[in-house]
Enzyme design. Structure first.
Site, PDB file in Angstrom:
ATOM      1  N   CYS A 157      -0.884   0.246   5.813  1.00 41.43           N
ATOM      2  CA  CYS A 157      -1.696   1.443   5.981  1.00 41.43           C
ATOM      3  C   CYS A 157      -0.872   2.627   6.492  1.00 41.43           C
ATOM      4  O   CYS A 157       0.159   2.447   7.128  1.00 41.43           O
ATOM      5  CB  CYS A 157      -2.852   1.169   6.942  1.00 41.43           C
ATOM      6  SG  CYS A 157      -4.218   2.334   6.739  1.00 41.43           S
ATOM      7  N   ASP A 202     -10.514  -4.431  14.594  1.00 39.23           N
ATOM      8  CA  ASP A 202      -9.408  -3.704  15.205  1.00 39.23           C
ATOM      9  C   ASP A 202      -9.793  -3.374  16.637  1.00 39.23           C
ATOM     10  O   ASP A 202     -10.975  -3.347  16.985  1.00 39.23           O
ATOM     11  CB  ASP A 202      -9.135  -2.421  14.406  1.00 39.23           C
ATOM     12  CG  ASP A 202      -7.791  -1.773  14.713  1.00 39.23           C
ATOM     13  OD1 ASP A 202      -7.118  -2.206  15.664  1.00 39.23           O
ATOM     14  OD2 ASP A 202      -7.436  -0.822  14.002  1.00 39.23           O
TER      15      ASP A 202
END
Length: 195
Positions: free
Chosen positions: A7, A121
């Protein structure tokens, strides 16, 4: 086999790296104001140079739904990752598969969402791990993010058994993507799976 997402791509060099290494997904941060944010023109340019077998994920935080769908309709992204306080109704209006972010404080809320994937996360781009023991038994596939790097990726895969791992700061040096770190972590992931 666990999927790999890199990412926070921002540069042509980043695309060159992933084209060589072949992760399953790459992520573009498309909400402005974050360190790895890019604009639409940059995302379109990077996508045009990306290996067609690598799926693009657009990361958004409480953005306008029509604006998100424009990225999808223009073929810039394949999947939408929602990293804010988006509601289940909001998620249903996205014209692409949806990855919805949850942190340890709201893991239990995840199953209210009819999305395609969860992303677990510690926070929005904090680069910190969290207590993986807190992850519920989900029926839906999920991406594991948050502080993953060469030192802990094997433990994460063995302990959590995620559908995918999502890596950003763990493959950077001085805030930019590092080819050698990307190559090393992908080798560790593949080796871990074969043990």
């Amino acid at each position: 086999m666990v999927k790999i997402k890199i990412c926070g791509l921002r540069r042509q060099e980043d695309v060159n790296y992933v084209n060589a290494l072949k992760p399953d997904y790459v992520g573009f941060i498309l909400t402005c104001g974050f360190r790895r944010s890019i604009d639409k023109a940059t995302a379109k340019s990077l996508k045009s140079r990306l290996d067609g077998n690598i799926r693009t994920v657009g990361v958004f935080v409480d953005d306008d739904i029509d604006g998100i769908n424009d990225y999808v309709n223009e073929g810039i992204i394949d999947i939408v990752q929602l990293h804010g306080a988006e509601s289940p109704d909001y998620c249903e209006k996205i014209n692409a598969p949806v990855i919805k972010y949850f942190n340890p404080e709201n893991f239990e809320c995840a199953e209210k969402y009819g999305v395609d994937y969860y992303l677990l996360d510690s926070g929005t781009g904090t680069g910190n791990t969290f207590d993986w023991q807190k992850i519920p038994e989900y029926k839906k596939p999920f991406f594991l993010a948050g502080g993953l790097n060469c030192d802990n990726i094997s433990s994460a895969i063995r302990q959590v058994k995620p559908f995918a791992v999502d890596i950003s700061s763990g493959v950077e040096t001085d805030g930019v993507k590092d080819y050698n770190k990307m190559k090393k972590i992908m080798e560790i992931i593949r080796r871990t799976e074969n043990e």
